[in-house]
Design an enzyme around this catalytic site. Structure first.
Site, mmCIF file in Angstrom:
data_model
loop_
_atom_site.group_PDB
_atom_site.id
_atom_site.type_symbol
_atom_site.label_atom_id
_atom_site.label_comp_id
_atom_site.label_asym_id
_atom_site.label_seq_id
_atom_site.Cartn_x
_atom_site.Cartn_y
_atom_site.Cartn_z
ATOM 1 N N THR A 1 0.810 -1.213 0.000
ATOM 2 C CA THR A 1 0.000 0.000 0.000
ATOM 3 C C THR A 1 0.846 1.267 0.000
ATOM 4 O OG1 THR A 1 -1.498 1.314 1.367
ATOM 5 C CG2 THR A 1 -0.124 -0.248 2.530
ATOM 6 N N TYR B 1 -2.112 0.157 9.829
ATOM 7 C CA TYR B 1 -2.343 -0.499 8.536
ATOM 8 C C TYR B 1 -1.074 -0.454 7.688
ATOM 9 C CZ TYR B 1 -3.871 -1.079 3.722
ATOM 10 O OH TYR B 1 -3.964 -1.485 2.416
#
Ligand code: UDP
Length: 328
Positions: free
Chosen positions: A117, A141
């Site tokens: 990501t 995350y």
């Protein structure tokens, strides 16, 4: 040469499965159906319902189906949730990935493609951000994905498991043939939320933060069509199968849109002027993040086909309408 797709019943994974099936690849799916759907997996594709952290199950699938490549999507993906519940993000995105990678090494899997990501960069000092920029995640995350990147590099070095790490920017839209799309009932991602507001599925929407250091005060993101993202995975698989070395590449188009610009586009494409409220900043959101996509283009030969925000929004709206019809 069967390919294992983890998270193949989910949003991006289901598009990957369709793309692989379309070109005649043998595919099996491992998905715990926590956010995915059984109906999203084509009937001819074997679906194993379970966790990537179940090493015994992963080993059985790898042996039984002679898996040579894994495309690993299964993960938790909501930035603010990771801030509220970091331990479950580290379990699902890091610990479970470690177990899957161990099964891959023991099962002599050759190629591993990992969904990482843009959140690994945090709030980059300048945009567009290249893969060599410092990694300083702002959320659990991002950290949970970055740790798995590290595991993959170490495992490549020690055991020769070749990988491509793809750092996704903001994925949106749906299969242009409307066979798949983002189907989770609890939408948090901007384009889906705005599409639901346009269709009256929700009463309106909020803009999280209007005091960022950007031109209109709202966050800037690089929105990539899910079909172009999935194509980057096919290109990555071809890259590894051709004997090329492991690689980390951004997946974005190289231009950003603010939250207000996205909302404006959804209003224009849908023809609906829905209610938008200004709200405080959301935890873990960087102000601006835009990809440099040069490496994906040059090293993987990636050629995006849907680099157009109105097209992404059109497909997102069409899929939302289809979902609504399915429910009624
Ligand atoms: N956003 C927003 N309202 C929403 C959903 C998202 O203002 O209902 C903003 C969010 O704060 C961020 C941007 O839209 O600045 C993109 O958020 P999203 O959750 O789509 O993706 P992320 O960048 O967090 O992965």
């Amino acid at each position: 040469m069967t390919v294992l797709v983890t998270g193949g019943a989910g949003y991006i994974g289901s598009h990957m499965v369709l793309e692989l099936v379309d070109v005649g690849e043998q595919v099996v799916v491992l998905d715990n159906l926590s956010t995915g759907f059984r109906w999203a997996v084509p009937q001819q594709v074997p679906l194993f319902v379970g966790d990537t952290g179940d090493g015994k199950l992963a080993a059985e699938i790898i042996a039984k189906h002679k898996i040579r490549a894994i495309v690993h999507f299964a993960a938790s993906i909501v930035v603010p949730d990771s801030v509220a519940d970091p331990l479950s993000y580290y379990r699902n995105n890091t610990t479970n990935s470690r177990t899957l990678i161990e099964a891959a090494v023991n099962g002599r899997v050759e190629h591993f493609i990992f969904s990482s990501t843009a959140a690994v960069y945090g709030n980059p000092a300048s945009v567009p951000v290249t893969e060599d920029a410092p990694t300083m995640p702002m959320s659990p995350y991002g950290s949970s994905k970055l740790m798995t990147e590290t595991i993959l590099r170490d495992v490549d070095h020690a055991h020769g498991l070749k990988h491509v790490i793809l750092r996704y920017f903001n994925v949106a839209g749906a299969d242009p043939k409307m066979r798949a799309g983002q189907s989770t009932p609890i939408a948090t991602h901007l384009i889906k939320v705005a599409a639901q507001a346009a269709l009256g599925i929700r009463p309106g929407m909020q803009v999280f933060g209007t005091d960022y250091p950007t031109a209109d005060g709202t966050c800037i993101r690089d929105y990539i069509h899910v079909s172009d993202l999935v194509r980057a995975h096919s290109d990555a698989l071809a890259h590894l199968r051709g004997g090329s070395p492991s690689l980390t590449a951004n997946c974005g188009y190289g231009h950003g849109f603010s939250v207000l610009q996205v909302i404006e586009t959804v209003k224009r494409v849908s023809g609906v002027d829905f209610t938008v409220e200004r709200a405080p900043r959301r935890a873990g959101d960087p102000a601006q993040i835009v990809a440099s996509s040069e490496r994906a283009r040059s090293a993987l030969g990636w050629r995006p086909r849907f680099d157009d925000l109105p097209t992404i929004v059109t497909h997102a709206l069409e899929w939302e309408k289809k979902l609504r019809e399915l429910k009624t």
